[in-house]
Design an enzyme around this catalytic site. Structure first.
Site, PDB file in Angstrom:
ATOM      1  N   ARG A  27      46.598  -5.511 -54.523  1.00 40.57           N
ATOM      2  CA  ARG A  27      44.877  -5.654 -54.067  1.00 40.57           C
ATOM      3  C   ARG A  27      45.038  -5.229 -53.018  1.00 40.57           C
ATOM      4  NH1 ARG A  27      46.253 -10.670 -56.979  1.00 40.57           N
ATOM      5  NH2 ARG A  27      47.400 -12.193 -55.166  1.00 40.57           N
ATOM      6  N   GLU A  51      61.048 -17.727 -51.596  1.00 41.58           N
ATOM      7  CA  GLU A  51      61.089 -18.537 -51.720  1.00 41.58           C
ATOM      8  C   GLU A  51      62.938 -18.527 -53.010  1.00 41.58           C
ATOM      9  OE1 GLU A  51      58.404 -20.470 -53.023  1.00 41.58           O
ATOM     10  OE2 GLU A  51      59.386 -23.268 -52.528  1.00 41.58           O
TER      11      GLU A  51
HETATM   12  P1  AMP Z   1      53.118 -14.096 -48.046  1.00 44.57           P
HETATM   13  O1  AMP Z   1      54.059 -12.734 -48.003  1.00 44.57           O
HETATM   14  O2  AMP Z   1      53.333 -15.988 -48.138  1.00 44.57           O
HETATM   15  O3  AMP Z   1      52.092 -13.828 -46.976  1.00 44.57           O
HETATM   16  O4  AMP Z   1      52.246 -13.517 -49.284  1.00 44.57           O
HETATM   17  C1  AMP Z   1      50.966 -13.037 -49.166  1.00 44.57           C
HETATM   18  C2  AMP Z   1      50.720 -11.869 -50.639  1.00 44.57           C
HETATM   19  O5  AMP Z   1      50.855 -12.944 -51.777  1.00 44.57           O
HETATM   20  C3  AMP Z   1      49.367 -11.363 -50.996  1.00 44.57           C
HETATM   21  O6  AMP Z   1      49.549 -10.099 -51.314  1.00 44.57           O
HETATM   22  C4  AMP Z   1      48.909 -12.475 -51.652  1.00 44.57           C
HETATM   23  O7  AMP Z   1      47.427 -11.502 -52.917  1.00 44.57           O
HETATM   24  C5  AMP Z   1      49.658 -13.524 -52.467  1.00 44.57           C
HETATM   25  N1  AMP Z   1      49.064 -14.632 -52.200  1.00 44.57           N
HETATM   26  C6  AMP Z   1      50.039 -15.508 -52.083  1.00 44.57           C
HETATM   27  N2  AMP Z   1      49.672 -17.096 -51.880  1.00 44.57           N
HETATM   28  C7  AMP Z   1      48.478 -16.828 -52.557  1.00 44.57           C
HETATM   29  C8  AMP Z   1      47.266 -17.542 -53.306  1.00 44.57           C
HETATM   30  N3  AMP Z   1      46.944 -18.786 -52.888  1.00 44.57           N
HETATM   31  N4  AMP Z   1      46.326 -16.933 -53.420  1.00 44.57           N
HETATM   32  C9  AMP Z   1      46.202 -15.730 -53.688  1.00 44.57           C
HETATM   33  N5  AMP Z   1      47.040 -14.739 -53.610  1.00 44.57           N
HETATM   34  C10 AMP Z   1      48.614 -15.106 -52.832  1.00 44.57           C
END
Ligand code: AMP
Length: 175
Positions: free
Chosen positions: A58, A95
């Protein structure tokens, strides 16, 4: 109409208790798409930036039109095994288990100033891995930019602790 109001929430996707913040409802709205990209263009038009880097998948949707409007090049960071030429990768913790992101080895020249883009920051794990890759290649990160920040999960603070500037167009409280 606001960017936040056009983002749809899907509860319990992809697993129980996750509130999925879905930008497809924002993107399909012609005004929504325009104000999203325009707001970022306004912010970055006067900053010194050489390249825009988007994180699969995205981050491509937001990063590519932003790069185009700024008159800069766009670089993809992808999941492992997707890029055809020589790559540099970075393994990071999830995780459960690990994941790997990759960038073309010739994508950034040392000293280039890059803007990192993704749709959303949650834990910041993905963005942090991307910053490590960019630093490894000698790129200078001007800012890490997102459509959505989930501040309660702490990704922004995590990046800021490493000294990065973080910007998001909107925030959703909770997780
Ligand atoms: P993080 O590495 O935990 O910051 O997760 C970021 C990535 O996971 C991004 O590329 C988001 O597209 C996806 N992502 C994580 N949590 C969500 C959420 N609650 N809603 C949509 N996309 C998420």
């Amino acid at each position: 109409m606001t960017i936040k109001s056009l983002i749809r929430t899907i509860p319990h996707y992809p697993k129980p208790n996750i509130m999925f913040r879905d930008i497809t409802s924002l993107l399909k709205d012609p005004i929504g798409l325009r104000i999203t990209i325009d707001e970022l263009v306004r912010r970055y038009a006067d900053m010194e930036i050489d390249k825009v880097i988007g994180i699969e998948a995205r981050g491509f949707i937001v990063g590519a039109p932003l790069a185009y409007a700024l008159g800069k090049g766009f670089i993809p960071i992808r999941k492992k095994g997707k890029l055809p030429a020589k790559t540099i990768g970075y393994d990071y913790e999830l995780e459960y288990g690990t994941d790997r992101i990759e960038i073309h080895a010739d994508a950034i020249s040392p000293g280039e100033r890059v803007l990192l883009v993704d749709d959303l920051i949650a834990t910041g794990g993905t963005a942090e891995a991307a910053t490590k890759l960019i630093e490894k290649m000698g790129g200078k990160i001007v800012e890490c930019c997102f459509v959505i920040d989930l501040p309660d999960i702490g990704g922004r603070k995590r990046l800021e602790k490493h000294g990065y500037s973080v910007f998001a167009l909107c925030e959703f409280e909770g997780d």
